[in-house]
Design a protein around this motif. Structure first.
Motif, short mmCIF file in Angstrom:
data_model
loop_
_atom_site.label_atom_id
_atom_site.label_comp_id
_atom_site.label_asym_id
_atom_site.label_seq_id
_atom_site.Cartn_x
_atom_site.Cartn_y
_atom_site.Cartn_z
N MET A 7 -0.45 8.77 76.62
CA MET A 7 -0.79 8.95 77.99
C MET A 7 -2.31 9.35 77.76
O MET A 7 -3.35 9.09 78.20
N LYS A 8 -2.56 10.65 77.05
CA LYS A 8 -3.63 11.42 76.68
C LYS A 8 -4.93 10.27 76.10
O LYS A 8 -5.89 10.19 76.38
N SER A 9 -4.18 9.66 75.16
CA SER A 9 -5.05 8.43 74.27
C SER A 9 -5.36 7.50 75.31
O SER A 9 -6.85 7.16 75.30
N ASP A 10 -4.73 6.87 76.19
CA ASP A 10 -5.18 5.87 77.08
C ASP A 10 -6.01 6.49 77.98
O ASP A 10 -7.08 5.78 78.55
N LEU A 11 -5.91 7.64 78.47
CA LEU A 11 -6.74 8.35 79.41
C LEU A 11 -8.24 8.33 78.72
O LEU A 11 -9.16 8.07 79.60
N GLN A 12 -8.19 8.89 77.59
CA GLN A 12 -9.58 8.84 76.90
C GLN A 12 -10.14 7.44 76.89
O GLN A 12 -11.42 7.22 77.04
N ARG A 13 -9.21 6.65 76.50
CA ARG A 13 -9.66 5.04 76.32
C ARG A 13 -10.47 4.58 77.85
O ARG A 13 -11.43 4.20 77.79
N MET A 14 -9.76 4.99 78.71
CA MET A 14 -10.29 4.53 79.99
C MET A 14 -11.47 5.09 80.46
O MET A 14 -12.48 4.88 80.96
N GLN A 15 -11.52 6.55 79.90
CA GLN A 15 -13.00 7.21 80.13
C GLN A 15 -13.99 6.66 79.56
O GLN A 15 -15.07 6.66 79.95
#
Length: 737
Positions: A247-255
């Protein structure tokens, strides 16, 4: 005329890209309303496009349905057009689903299956068959037909296997696991589904798995619910860590995507200037190309399609979706925001029994913020009539309050997803606050739960039982044992779950034991006896550890000390081995320390009580600290340790004063009497049609028996044995397939 249609289609696409959906629809409707007839195939494609836009970007389901029904009539006169016919059937199925017309939906899907079977060509035909079977399984689940749903999913799985399409096999295998978890006939059937999912998932190449983010979350969360149910917390904790990292990795990608998009917008603005010289324009154009390439790489998960094949996709771009399967299935299990809120919730569920309250508070804030933003998108705000108490995480209040009867049919399911998650976070907030002896904050969160339930009584029907349990937990915490027993027993009447009924009776037993008279003790015996008789029939160890604690507590009060010691020691060992719940362990140790004192085993009592005090301090659990300190005072008196006795008494005095002040504030609160009164919540239900649609949503879909640890606090050290174990039931609503 074909050139005119092509022009209007292009113009509509331009408006859609600019998010001018109304203008896009007007361009397309100009074709349908033209006095000059277009070819039937042109009108069909146009109406399908209009319906898709309406379903994706509005709640105008009836308008979309009218266009699709007209398309279907036109398609009957055309012998070919397999793809268009399948799209019409699929989109019409979704419209019927959104308005709650499940029989019409099933009829449409069966027609689609017949078409894909007899007219489908190879790979495309099988894909459409998978689509229709998936939607049919969803419709059958709403009607409670688990067997029929699994049969439809099995047909989809077989079709995917014939295509040698492992990702699609994984989708159907995981969906079957979802139904098994919802139904839970036998643990062996669920375990079989779990193992099959694991085998298929491992068969998918690692680089392909990285692009199956939606499937990963779907699979991992269902596995997590299974592990919670069987109390395999060690394995579950590993899965939670994995989910959290993804989840944290995807949130970083979205940012990163957001940052690049912002930079591109600024760059495009600069390029639109007419006074740019050639050199600057070339440099900016080169930079623009590089940014667009980076953005393409980030968004390389797939293309947007005409088909919003799962429901609840309204107003969300592709990047905001966690897709489960290829086109024409696409779709998602839950919206990305709901999945990420669910991950936060799982972290809370595992962190709270360990006393990691800072992490709990952080995740509760995060989850509530996600949910609040999504509810606002649906037109649901946090305003309530009359005076309210502002909580720290609440946004500015809206005085216009949407109620359940005002919800669009197409918004009911989506609202249910987020409202159920909201109630879960608030339930955990109540649990944390009660454990930390923050009675007023617990009151406020519980009052907010009550207010949401009153506004949405059908969608949140399953929460009524939880609210009654929490009212009992609060009443017990502030020393109102008779009222607590009432609410626990009311909760047991509001559920068909044997587990919840057993836990409610266990809680009520402890409250009756705390009252202390002969009549109440007899009621406790009547409640705990039947639970002990069937204790081995429950899945996992939660009910067993709670029942053993309560029975040992009762035996201690009846002066059957040796038998109490045996029961409590057994329960403590099981709790430590399977649950790892520090608060329950602390309470077990405190009772066992009390028993050791009564049996004049001061050496063991000293060791046990010190361990109990250490855990109680870690949990900020003032009542248990007082209980332990009271026992330590007795121990020091028996041992003649005057210095330790005086020091302990002084520390105990400060803790008692602290607790009494907290109780006085709680009792003087305007919410106190409303919460403990022996009165059930009064709500207004929807009419019959709306009730059926709302109940088809997540609130009735599955009882996952997720263990919650709500501490019931005893208000004064003289009644220290009134401490109730901290295991409570959580009911995590999930979307039907």
């Amino acid at each position: 005329m074909e050139a005119v249609a092509e022009g209007l289609w292009t113009l509509a696409e331009h408006h859609e890209q600019r998010k001018e959906i109304g203008k896009a629809v007007k361009c397309l409707e100009a074709i349908c309303q033209s006095p000059v007839s277009f070819l039937p195939i042109v009108e069909i494609k146009t109406r399908l496009r209009i319906a898709t836009l309406l379903l994706k970007h509005s709640h105008n389901v009836n308008h979309a349905k009218a266009h699709l029904e007209r398309s279907q009539l036109l398609l009957k006169s055309i012998p070919s057009c397999f793809e268009l016919k399948c799209r019409a059937y699929s989109l019409l199925s979704q419209c019927y689903h959104l308005v709650g017309a499940i029989p019409s939906q099933k009829q449409m899907l069966n027609k689609g299956l017949e078409l894909s079977t007899f007219s489908g060509d190879g790979f495309a035909g099988r894909l459409w068959s998978c689509n229709f079977n998936s939607q049919l399984a969803n419709a059958l689940i709403i009607e409670g037909d688990y067997h029929g749903s699994i049969s439809a999913l099995d047909r989809g799985f077989t079709c995917a296997a014939e295509m040698f399409y492992s990702e699609l096999q994984m989708f159907f295998a995981t969906s079957i696991l979802h139904v098994r978890v919802m139904q839970w006939d036998t643990t062996s059937l669920v375990e079989e589904s779990v193992n099959r999912c694991n085998v298929i998932w491992e068969s998918i190449e690692p680089d392909k798995r990285q692009h199956c983010l939606g499937l990963l979350f779907y699979h991992e969360l269902l596995q997590l619910f299974y592990l919670l149910r069987i109390c395999d917390y060690k394995t579950a904790a590993q899965r939670i860590d994995k989910l959290d990292a993804v989840m944290k990795s995807d949130l970083q990608r979205m940012q990163h995507i957001q940052d690049i998009t912002t930079e591109l917008d600024a760059l495009n603005q600069s390029l639109s200037r007419s006074d740019l010289n050639y050199r600057d324009r070339s440099a900016l154009a080169e930079k623009q190309a590089k940014l667009e390439e980076r953005l393409t790489n980030y968004n390389s998960t797939g293309k947007a399609t005409l088909e919003p094949a799962y429901f609840g996709n309204v107003k969300r771009a592709l990047a905001d979706k966690l897709e489960l399967a290829p086109s024409p299935i696409d779709g998602e299990w839950l919206p990305k925001g709901a999945v990420y809120a669910l991950v936060d919730l799982m972290v809370v569920v595992f962190s709270r029994p360990k006393g990691l309250f800072k992490e709990c508070q952080k995740r509760i804030q995060s989850g509530l913020q996600i949910i609040q933003e999504e509810l606002v998108q649906l037109g649901i705000t946090e305003g309530v009539k009359g005076k309210i108490s502002r909580l720290p995480y609440m946004s500015e209040l809206y005085m216009e309050t949407m109620k359940e009867v005002e919800l669009q049919h197409s918004a009911i399911w989506m609202a249910g997803v987020y409202l159920m998650l909201l109630m879960q976070f608030l339930e955990n907030k109540v649990a944390v606050d009660l454990t930390r002896t923050e009675f007023v904050e617990a009151q406020e969160a519980l009052v907010e739960m009550r207010n949401w339930f009153i506004r949405f009584p059908t969608i949140l029907q399953a929460c009524e039982c939880t609210i009654e349990i929490l009212r009992g937990q609060y009443a017990h915490s502030v020393g109102c044992y008779d009222e607590a027993a009432f609410h626990f027993l009311e909760a047991s009447k509001l559920t068909q779950s044997k587990s919840t009924q057993a836990m409610s009776h266990i809680y009520a037993s402890v409250s009756y034991i705390c009252i202390g008279d002969a009549e109440s003790s007899a009621k406790a015996v009547d409640l705990i006896g039947p639970v002990l008789g069937v204790i081995d029939s429950f899945v996992g160890m939660r009910e067993k550890t709670s029942a053993l604690y309560t029975y040992g507590f009762l035996l201690m009060r009846q002066q059957n000390l040796q038998e109490a010691r045996v029961r409590l020691a057994s329960g403590l060992q099981t709790t430590h081995t399977y649950l790892g719940n520090l608060q329950l362990v602390s309470q077990y140790l405190t009772v066992l320390g009390n028993l050791a004192l009564a049996l004049h085993d001061t050496g063991q009592a000293r060791e046990i009580l010190r361990s109990a005090l250490t855990l109680a301090k870690k949990l900020y659990d003032i009542p248990t600290q007082n209980w332990v300190l009271s026992n330590l005072t007795t121990l020091y008196q028996q041992s003649g340790e005057k210095g330790n006795e005086m020091e302990n008494l002084e520390y105990q005095r400060r803790k008692v004063e602290d607790l009494q002040q907290r109780l006085a504030v709680a009792h003087s609160s305007i919410h106190h009497n409303d919460l403990i009164d022996k009165v059930k919540l009064q709500v207004q239900q929807l009419n019959e049609l709306d009730m059926k649609r709302a109940m088809a949503g997540p609130s009735k879909s599955v009882d996952l028996d997720i263990p919650e640890s709500v501490g019931l606090l005893t208000p004064q050290p003289v009644r220290s044995s009134a401490r109730l174990m901290d295991v409570d039931i959580g009911r995590l609503g999930k979307r039907r397939l």
